[in-house]
Each structure stands twice: as structure tokens, then as C-alpha cells.
Design an enzyme around this catalytic site. Structure first.
Site, mmCIF file in Angstrom:
data_model
loop_
_atom_site.group_PDB
_atom_site.id
_atom_site.type_symbol
_atom_site.label_atom_id
_atom_site.label_comp_id
_atom_site.label_asym_id
_atom_site.label_seq_id
_atom_site.Cartn_x
_atom_site.Cartn_y
_atom_site.Cartn_z
ATOM 1 N N LYS A 13 1.081 -0.746 -0.114
ATOM 2 C CA LYS A 13 0.014 0.042 -0.092
ATOM 3 C C LYS A 13 0.791 1.708 -0.137
ATOM 4 C CE LYS A 13 -2.016 -0.218 4.333
ATOM 5 N NZ LYS A 13 -1.864 -1.786 4.482
ATOM 6 N N ARG A 85 -9.450 2.100 8.684
ATOM 7 C CA ARG A 85 -9.049 0.659 9.119
ATOM 8 C C ARG A 85 -10.451 0.230 9.353
ATOM 9 N NH1 ARG A 85 -3.092 1.075 8.426
ATOM 10 N NH2 ARG A 85 -2.323 -0.734 9.712
ATOM 11 N N ARG A 124 11.279 -7.171 5.216
ATOM 12 C CA ARG A 124 10.946 -4.868 4.581
ATOM 13 C C ARG A 124 12.553 -4.273 5.893
ATOM 14 N NH1 ARG A 124 5.164 -2.317 5.384
ATOM 15 N NH2 ARG A 124 5.233 -2.409 7.412
ATOM 16 N N ARG A 157 11.030 -1.525 11.731
ATOM 17 C CA ARG A 157 9.988 -1.259 11.749
ATOM 18 C C ARG A 157 9.785 -2.720 13.234
ATOM 19 N NH1 ARG A 157 5.052 -0.045 8.296
ATOM 20 N NH2 ARG A 157 3.238 -0.521 9.945
ATOM 21 N N ARG A 168 -1.271 -7.737 13.632
ATOM 22 C CA ARG A 168 -1.575 -6.840 13.227
ATOM 23 C C ARG A 168 -2.223 -7.596 11.705
ATOM 24 N NH1 ARG A 168 3.744 -4.347 11.013
ATOM 25 N NH2 ARG A 168 2.426 -3.341 9.398
HETATM 26 P P1 AMP Z 1 0.687 1.499 8.930
HETATM 27 O O1 AMP Z 1 1.734 1.737 8.610
HETATM 28 O O2 AMP Z 1 -0.970 1.557 8.534
HETATM 29 O O3 AMP Z 1 1.254 -0.300 8.797
HETATM 30 O O4 AMP Z 1 0.538 1.539 10.467
HETATM 31 C C1 AMP Z 1 0.452 0.927 11.479
HETATM 32 C C2 AMP Z 1 0.653 1.204 12.543
HETATM 33 O O5 AMP Z 1 -0.688 2.259 13.114
HETATM 34 C C3 AMP Z 1 -0.652 0.001 12.843
HETATM 35 O O6 AMP Z 1 -0.570 -1.023 13.082
HETATM 36 C C4 AMP Z 1 -1.114 0.692 13.614
HETATM 37 O O7 AMP Z 1 -1.187 0.543 14.754
HETATM 38 C C5 AMP Z 1 -1.668 2.425 13.784
HETATM 39 N N1 AMP Z 1 -2.690 2.857 12.517
HETATM 40 C C6 AMP Z 1 -2.766 3.071 11.427
HETATM 41 N N2 AMP Z 1 -2.979 3.746 10.808
HETATM 42 C C7 AMP Z 1 -4.673 3.409 11.132
HETATM 43 C C8 AMP Z 1 -6.119 3.543 11.366
HETATM 44 N N3 AMP Z 1 -6.337 4.451 10.437
HETATM 45 N N4 AMP Z 1 -6.926 3.350 12.566
HETATM 46 C C9 AMP Z 1 -6.154 2.584 13.679
HETATM 47 N N5 AMP Z 1 -4.602 2.544 13.839
HETATM 48 C C10 AMP Z 1 -3.798 2.807 12.299
#
Ligand code: AMP
Length: 215
Positions: A13, A85, A124, A157, A168
Site C-alpha cells: 500500500k 481501518r 522490510r 519497524r 496485525r
Molecule cells: P501502517 O503503517 O498503515 O501499517 O500502520 C502502522 C500502525 O499504525 C498500525 O498497526 C496501527 O497501530 C496504526 N494505524 C495506522 N493507521 C491507522 C488507522 N487508520 N486506524 C488505527 N490505527 C492505525
């Protein structure tokens, strides 16, 4: 244009959203990047979000909707990455957009298997300065372990460890996947095979965006 990119963690993404935003002149709005920056800078938002993120859980909907509201008020040319989300986040977004008289034009959904997600996330790395991501062995930096753009050492990360990745994925299935039906019912969902190489997936996504009529 208002577009959303959906997909499990590790589906590409972020990589695709950055390329698409550049190509189509959209603002790339990644809630994950915004939250990681907030954690790094120890802001009030970051302090509230950190423990959820470290465990691979979702940050509460009200905090996320607050971030989005601030950012979309002045912009209706956005590609949302990692947001919404949950169904309540999608409903919150619909309400905000209704107030401005706009709506989502398309939801791009990247389809990637669980095994592929696990393989990708274990390889990653990212740049903590510009947020660019790399992957061993599929998307290597020019110099091993160093960001192509910033020249600084790449990091892993905290939430890309095996245990957190599994959580996740579970969270994705339970709370995020229902959005596929939510947007299918609105006639907005376009599913793309996310397991091809970066350019092949990108070309499929660009053709979809090119075919969308806005306004
Ligand atoms: P990502 O980089 O999109 O994988 O997001 C990393 C982490 O940020 C996720 O595992 C959540 O803990 C938090 N996060 C990111 N976007 C959201 C969202 N829209 N709603 C809730 N938590 C989020």
C-alpha cells in the site's frame, strides 16, 4: 479526486500510494506515517498511539478521525493510505465528506496472501527520515542498508517482528476486511492482484485511476 488504498499489512500500500500520488498529483495521506512521526517526535498524539502501534493493535478511532479532519478540510485531492481501518472510521469519513459536499471516488484493494505478507514483512526495512521502504530481496537499496534518497542507515519497524505481524494480520481480518463489503455495496471497490512486481501492480492501479471520472 478522493481515493483510498486498502490491503493487508505488507501488501505494498505505502509503496504504491507514494508512486500513485506522485503520478496523479494527489496528496498521499498515510495515517501510519503520521503516527510514526508523532511517536518519533513524542507529541501528545504520539504518546497516546505508541503502545497500540508497538503491539500491532489499532489506535482508537476518535484519535484517527481527528487527524483526518484536520487534514482534509483544505484538500479534496487525496489518496488515503492505511485509513480507514475500521467500519466506524469509514462512517466517520463519509460524514466529514458529506459536510463538504464531496465523496470517495474509488477504493483500490490490493489482494495478497497471508504467506506473502509474512515473507515481505520479515524482509522490510525503512528510512526513518523520508519513510521510504525497502525489501530484501525484492526492492533493494543501491547501497546495502542505506537509504537511496537520504544516505542514512535503514531501520526495521518495531511492529515488523513475527509475533506482531501475526497480530496485525488478525486485526486486519477482523476489523479492516469488513471494509471490502462496505465499499462494494457503494460500488467503489476495485480489487487488484497485489502479488505481481511493483511496476505491474502500479500499472494496474494507474489504469483504474485513469478510468475514474471525478466532479
Ligand atoms: P501502517 O503503517 O498503515 O501499517 O500502520 C502502522 C500502525 O499504525 C498500525 O498497526 C496501527 O497501530 C496504526 N494505524 C495506522 N493507521 C491507522 C488507522 N487508520 N486506524 C488505527 N490505527 C492505525
Amino acid at each position: 479526486m478522493l481515493a483510498i488504498i486498502l490491503g493487508p499489512p505488507g501488501s505494498g500500500k505505502g509503496t504504491q500510494a507514494a508512486k500513485l500520488a506522485e503520478k496523479k498529483g494527489l496528496v498521499h495521506l498515510s495515517t501510519g506515517d503520521i503516527l510514526r512521526n508523532a511517536v518519533k517526535n513524542e507529541t501528545e498524539l504520539g504518546l497516546k498511539a505508541k503502545s497500540y502501534m508497538d503491539a500491532g493493535d489499532l489506535v482508537p478511532d476518535d484519535l484517527i478521525l481527528g487527524i483526518i479532519k484536520e487534514r482534509i478540510e483544505s484538500n479534496n485531492n487525496v489518496l488515503f493510505d492505511g485509513f480507514p481501518r475500521t467500519v466506524p472510521q469509514a462512517e466517520g469519513l463519509d460524514l466529514m465528506l458529506a459536510e463538504t459536499g464531496s465523496g470517495i471516488n474509488v477504493v483500490l484493494d490490493l489482494d495478497v496472501s497471508d504467506q506473502e505478507v509474512i515473507n515481505r514483512l520479515s524482509g522490510r526495512y525503512f528510512c526513518s527520515s523520508c519513510q521510504a521502504t525497502y525489501n530484501y530481496p525484492n526492492k533493494l537499496p543501491k547501497r546495502e542498508g542505506v537509504c537511496d534518497k537520504c544516505g542514512i542507515a535503514l531501520s526495521k519497524r518495531k511492529d515488523d517482528t513475527e509475533e506482531v505481524v501475526k497480530n496485525r494480520l488478525n486485526v486486519y481480518k477482523e476489523l479492516t476486511q469488513p471494509l471490502q463489503d462496505y465499499y462494494k455495496k457503494q460500488g467503489l471497490l476495485k480489487t487488484v492482484n497485489g502479488e505481481g512486481n511493483i511496476e505491474a501492480v502500479f500499472n494496474d492501479l494507474v489504469s483504474i485511476l485513469d478510468s475514474i471520472k471525478t466532479g
